[in-house]
Design a protein around this motif. Structure first.
Motif, PDB file in Angstrom:
ATOM      1  N   LYS A 199       0.824  -1.206   0.000  1.00 53.54           N
ATOM      2  CA  LYS A 199       0.000   0.000   0.000  1.00 53.54           C
ATOM      3  C   LYS A 199       0.862   1.262   0.000  1.00 53.54           C
ATOM      4  O   LYS A 199       0.526   2.253  -0.657  1.00 53.54           O
ATOM      5  N   PHE A 200       1.977   1.219   0.735  1.00 50.55           N
ATOM      6  CA  PHE A 200       2.821   2.404   0.769  1.00 50.55           C
ATOM      7  C   PHE A 200       3.514   2.610  -0.573  1.00 50.55           C
ATOM      8  O   PHE A 200       3.678   3.742  -1.028  1.00 50.55           O
ATOM      9  N   GLN A 201       3.888   1.510  -1.239  1.00 49.21           N
ATOM     10  CA  GLN A 201       4.503   1.626  -2.563  1.00 49.21           C
ATOM     11  C   GLN A 201       3.517   2.218  -3.561  1.00 49.21           C
ATOM     12  O   GLN A 201       3.886   3.026  -4.415  1.00 49.21           O
ATOM     13  N   ALA A 202       2.248   1.802  -3.448  1.00 47.84           N
ATOM     14  CA  ALA A 202       1.211   2.358  -4.333  1.00 47.84           C
ATOM     15  C   ALA A 202       1.072   3.857  -4.102  1.00 47.84           C
ATOM     16  O   ALA A 202       0.913   4.636  -5.049  1.00 47.84           O
TER      17      ALA A 202
ATOM     18  N   GLU B  27       1.958   6.954  -6.781  1.00 48.74           N
ATOM     19  CA  GLU B  27       0.994   8.011  -7.100  1.00 48.74           C
ATOM     20  C   GLU B  27       1.606   9.392  -6.885  1.00 48.74           C
ATOM     21  O   GLU B  27       1.466  10.291  -7.723  1.00 48.74           O
ATOM     22  N   LYS B  28       2.307   9.549  -5.760  1.00 48.49           N
ATOM     23  CA  LYS B  28       2.935  10.845  -5.467  1.00 48.49           C
ATOM     24  C   LYS B  28       4.028  11.164  -6.483  1.00 48.49           C
ATOM     25  O   LYS B  28       4.182  12.318  -6.901  1.00 48.49           O
ATOM     26  N   LYS B  29       4.785  10.137  -6.876  1.00 46.37           N
ATOM     27  CA  LYS B  29       5.852  10.345  -7.856  1.00 46.37           C
ATOM     28  C   LYS B  29       5.268  10.808  -9.190  1.00 46.37           C
ATOM     29  O   LYS B  29       5.794  11.729  -9.833  1.00 46.37           O
ATOM     30  N   GLU B  30       4.158  10.167  -9.584  1.00 45.67           N
ATOM     31  CA  GLU B  30       3.543  10.539 -10.860  1.00 45.67           C
ATOM     32  C   GLU B  30       3.040  11.976 -10.819  1.00 45.67           C
ATOM     33  O   GLU B  30       3.206  12.739 -11.775  1.00 45.67           O
ATOM     34  N   ASP B  31       2.444  12.372  -9.685  1.00 41.83           N
ATOM     35  CA  ASP B  31       1.991  13.760  -9.537  1.00 41.83           C
ATOM     36  C   ASP B  31       3.178  14.722  -9.598  1.00 41.83           C
ATOM     37  O   ASP B  31       3.096  15.788 -10.225  1.00 41.83           O
ATOM     38  N   PHE B  32       4.275  14.329  -8.950  1.00 38.86           N
ATOM     39  CA  PHE B  32       5.467  15.168  -8.908  1.00 38.86           C
ATOM     40  C   PHE B  32       6.021  15.390 -10.320  1.00 38.86           C
ATOM     41  O   PHE B  32       6.355  16.518 -10.703  1.00 38.86           O
ATOM     42  N   ILE B  33       6.103  14.306 -11.086  1.00 45.74           N
ATOM     43  CA  ILE B  33       6.633  14.397 -12.452  1.00 45.74           C
ATOM     44  C   ILE B  33       5.704  15.215 -13.337  1.00 45.74           C
ATOM     45  O   ILE B  33       6.144  16.039 -14.140  1.00 45.74           O
ATOM     46  N   ASN B  34       4.387  15.011 -13.176  1.00 45.53           N
ATOM     47  CA  ASN B  34       3.417  15.750 -13.991  1.00 45.53           C
ATOM     48  C   ASN B  34       3.405  17.236 -13.660  1.00 45.53           C
ATOM     49  O   ASN B  34       2.995  18.060 -14.476  1.00 45.53           O
TER      50      ASN B  34
ATOM     51  N   ALA C 232      -2.149  -5.824  -8.691  1.00 42.52           N
ATOM     52  CA  ALA C 232      -1.490  -5.167  -9.827  1.00 42.52           C
ATOM     53  C   ALA C 232      -2.519  -4.519 -10.755  1.00 42.52           C
ATOM     54  O   ALA C 232      -2.326  -3.395 -11.247  1.00 42.52           O
ATOM     55  N   LYS C 233      -3.621  -5.213 -11.003  1.00 42.45           N
ATOM     56  CA  LYS C 233      -4.675  -4.677 -11.875  1.00 42.45           C
ATOM     57  C   LYS C 233      -5.319  -3.441 -11.250  1.00 42.45           C
ATOM     58  O   LYS C 233      -5.614  -2.462 -11.945  1.00 42.45           O
ATOM     59  N   PHE C 234      -5.514  -3.487  -9.934  1.00 44.11           N
ATOM     60  CA  PHE C 234      -6.084  -2.345  -9.228  1.00 44.11           C
ATOM     61  C   PHE C 234      -5.145  -1.140  -9.321  1.00 44.11           C
ATOM     62  O   PHE C 234      -5.571  -0.023  -9.636  1.00 44.11           O
ATOM     63  N   LYS C 235      -3.858  -1.378  -9.065  1.00 47.99           N
ATOM     64  CA  LYS C 235      -2.888  -0.283  -9.133  1.00 47.99           C
ATOM     65  C   LYS C 235      -2.850   0.336 -10.523  1.00 47.99           C
ATOM     66  O   LYS C 235      -2.781   1.557 -10.669  1.00 47.99           O
ATOM     67  N   GLU C 236      -2.902  -0.507 -11.548  1.00 50.94           N
ATOM     68  CA  GLU C 236      -2.836  -0.009 -12.917  1.00 50.94           C
ATOM     69  C   GLU C 236      -4.078   0.813 -13.261  1.00 50.94           C
ATOM     70  O   GLU C 236      -3.993   1.841 -13.943  1.00 50.94           O
ATOM     71  N   SER C 237      -5.252   0.375 -12.773  1.00 52.12           N
ATOM     72  CA  SER C 237      -6.488   1.126 -13.056  1.00 52.12           C
ATOM     73  C   SER C 237      -6.435   2.503 -12.400  1.00 52.12           C
ATOM     74  O   SER C 237      -6.830   3.505 -13.009  1.00 52.12           O
ATOM     75  N   VAL C 238      -5.939   2.555 -11.154  1.00 52.89           N
ATOM     76  CA  VAL C 238      -5.824   3.842 -10.462  1.00 52.89           C
ATOM     77  C   VAL C 238      -4.758   4.704 -11.136  1.00 52.89           C
ATOM     78  O   VAL C 238      -4.927   5.917 -11.301  1.00 52.89           O
TER      79      VAL C 238
END
Length: 657
Positions: free
Chosen positions: A129-132, A136-143, A397-403
């Motif tokens: 859960k923490f990796q997920a 998410e935070k990394k993707e926001d940071f890059i965007n 993995a499928k849940f993480k990818e959908s989010v």
């Protein structure tokens, strides 16, 4: 004892199976040994009577192996038994904070060696859960324009969890460092007991003395503490082998052997009775754990029974074991059904997330609504419970990818939105420049419409970046307020005359309320007209005080009513007052606008009269007393009266040209 000697002692246990086979072969010629050899196996296995029983035997052997493995784990560390009593919670549905709190609770209330499996499950869930969250935070940071190499994220809950987990590792290491010495010493002691057992057969002493020595060795074995798990089965098999060899030796003294057989039979029957009671217990997991203990007692604490009882009692014990194990399998099957339903829920949630991600959304408000929906679905996913372990990772993995897909779409939108916001920022900065360039202008007639226009334009421009919003608004408002405060200051200087007019009109109203009208109507009307002209000469009042004109009109209406002046005449008298004010104005357009307005009202009233008259044609065969007909005729009469007033007003305007 030197380290080399200790190593040799450990090796003895590892190689004991080879020794056992050679010793058994050497004893087979002895009839007593042969009899014992033929009857020792029913303590755990029976010969296969036919091929059709093979699958049942394999299934039974599997459950026995499971029981032995669990007992071996308990045997290594007796405090580890407590693990069976600790509730296994649904860690899958817990939040990061809840997982940290649960780990702290277990460390505080339970033995550290008893919570290994619980901590393992908690640790897996927390890391997933923490990796997920980090992803998410990394993707926001890059965007947001950040460089991946510069990304760093930590949170209080992560620090809290790390502290608790480090505490767990420290306590566990301390426990096993202390336990390791005892395990090695206990192993050495048990190997020594086995050596003494081996020597009993060769002793030339009274059989009763030897038997007493044998019983002492059994008691010492039972009282010796835990040994390493990986040595447990070999050590016990070796011990059991030499115990049985001793019973072969006791064949020469049947009284002692039969006494032991009888004692063991009584104890094993009690174990069987307890196992049969457990078959009726609805608490399946408790019953299975009790069964493990019974198997441990059967194996470790009791020896063989008479040949005639061996197969019978083992079959009874095995039958009870099968019932309990079958109930456990049913229990797990029911759990599997629940897990399958949980899987269906989670897959449905993933489908909903994917559907929301696929929807085209072009507004901030709609995206905020979708973000709330996704958060609710994420929470529902975490609360849906466990799924079958074989699909757990794939489902996660499928849940993480959908989010992640949703977040990519969201971030892409807000990235474009930021571009738009920066355009809006530039537009508003341009308006600020106009405001600041004109705030000191004296050309109020030209600049005032301009300042009002840029205020209107400001409202039409969309959002700007939040970090700039308050700053530029304050800058724009300051410039505009500065300009309009200058206008108001000038107007306030000229408004004292209007305030004086207002005070005079207030005094005039007070006097007008007490005006005594003459009995003669024409004289009274003339007096009222004089008062109207006097009111007009007082002058203009401030805009926020213009309500006083309405009060004046009401008093005039009351005075004309007291003189019984017809409504149309009263309207014209009051209208003359209005026309005088319009005619006195510097702007001739006011009178032109009034004439246009009057003509428009005349056309409207004429149209309404024509419509009502057309409606009357539908009532050709209806009596004049009909309520509908009466209502239409009354409306026509009313509108004609209004038309006469409007025409009279128009004539008054024409007279002024």
């Amino acid at each position: 004892m030197s380290d080399n000697n200790k190593a040799q002692e450990v090796e003895k246990v590892d190689n004991i199976n080879n020794q056992n086979s050679s010793e058994e072969n050497s004893q087979i010629e002895n009839p007593a040994s042969a009899e014992n050899e033929a009857n020792q196996k029913p303590d755990y296995t029976t010969s296969e009577k036919s091929a059709e029983h093979s699958s049942t035997t394999e299934e039974h052997d599997a459950v026995l192996n499971e029981i032995e493995e669990s007992n071996a784990e308990d045997a290594e560390d007796e405090g580890n038994k407590d693990r069976h009593k600790i509730e296994v919670k649904d860690y899958d549905s817990m939040s990061l904070e809840a997982l940290a709190i649960e780990l702290e609770r277990l460390l505080k209330t339970e033995k550290v060696q008893a919570i290994r499996s619980h901590v393992h499950s908690i640790n897996n869930e927390f890391k997933l859960k923490f990796q997920a969250l980090i992803d998410e935070k990394k993707e926001d940071f890059i965007n947001d324009g950040g460089n991946e190499i510069d990304f760093y994220y930590s949170s209080p809950v992560q620090k809290r969890y790390k502290t608790a987990y480090k505490d767990y590792r420290t306590k566990l290491n301390e426990h096993y460092q202390s336990l390791e010495k005892n395990l090695k010493q206990n192993l050495t002691d048990k190997l020594a007991i086995i050596e003494e057992l081996k020597g009993l057969i060769n002793l030339e002493e009274n059989i009763n003395t030897t038997y007493k020595h044998f019983k002492e060795l059994q008691e010492r074995w039972r009282n010796t503490g835990p040994i390493p798990r990986d040595k447990y089965n070999n050590a016990w098999n070796s011990y059991h082998h030499h115990v049985e060899r001793f019973y072969d030796f006791l064949h020469l003294n049947r009284d002692l052997r039969d006494l032991d057989f009888k004692h063991n039979l009584e104890k094993k029957l009690l174990i069987i009775e307890r196992a049969e009671e457990l078959t009726k217990d609805d608490n399946v997991m408790y019953a299975f754990r009790e069964l493990q203990e019974l198997h441990k007692m059967w194996k470790e604490e009791l020896g063989p029974v008479g040949k005639e009882h061996r197969e019978e009692i083992w079959d009874r014990f095995k039958a009870a074991t099968k019932i309990i194990n079958d109930k456990r399998h049913l229990y797990y099957q029911e759990i599997d059904k629940v897990y399958e339903k949980n899987l269906e829920k989670k897959l449905d949630i993933i489908s909903q997330i994917e559907a929301i991600s696929a929807q085209k959304t072009n507004t901030h408000g709609a995206w905020q609504k979708k973000i709330k929906q996704i958060e609710a679905l994420r929470e529902a996913f975490f609360n849906a419970g466990k799924v079958p372990s074989k699909v757990n990772e794939a489902t996660w993995a499928k849940f993480k990818e959908s989010v992640r897909t949703f977040n990519r779409n969201k971030n892409a939108f807000y990235k474009d939105l930021k571009k738009e916001q920066y355009k809006n920022l530039q537009l508003k900065l341009d308006l600020i420049k106009i405001a600041e360039d004109n705030k000191d202008s004296e050309d109020f007639e030209t600049v005032t419409p301009l300042m009002k226009k840029i205020q209107s334009d400001w409202k039409k421009i969309g959002h700007v970046p939040r970090k700039d919003s308050d700053k530029i608004w304050k800058q724009f408002k300051t410039a505009c307020n500065y300009y309009f405060d200058r206008i108001h200051a000038k107007r306030n200087a000229a408004s004292q005359e209007q305030l004086d007019a207002y005070n005079k009109k207030n005094q005039f109203l007070t006097e007008l309320k007490t005006l005594d009208l003459p009995d003669d109507k024409e004289v009274g009307v003339s007096l009222i007209k004089d008062k109207i002209k006097e009111w007009q000469t007082i002058g203009r009042v401030p805009n926020d005080k213009r309500y006083i004109d309405g009060k004046f009109q009401k008093i005039i209406d009351s005075l004309l009513n007291n003189l019984k002046v017809e409504k149309t005449e009263a309207e014209i008298i009051k209208y003359e007052n209005k026309l005088d004010a319009l005619n006195a104005s510097d702007d001739s357009r006011n009178l032109d606008n009034e004439r246009t307005f009057i003509r428009k009202k005349i056309d409207e009233v004429k149209g309404q009269i024509n419509q009502l008259e057309n409606n009357l044609q539908f009532f050709t065969n209806v009596d004049d007393d009909n309520p509908l007909v009466k209502d239409v005729k009354n409306n026509i009469k009313k509108h004609r009266s209004e038309l006469a007033v409007w025409k009279a007003k128009l004539q008054k305007i024409k007279d002024l040209y």
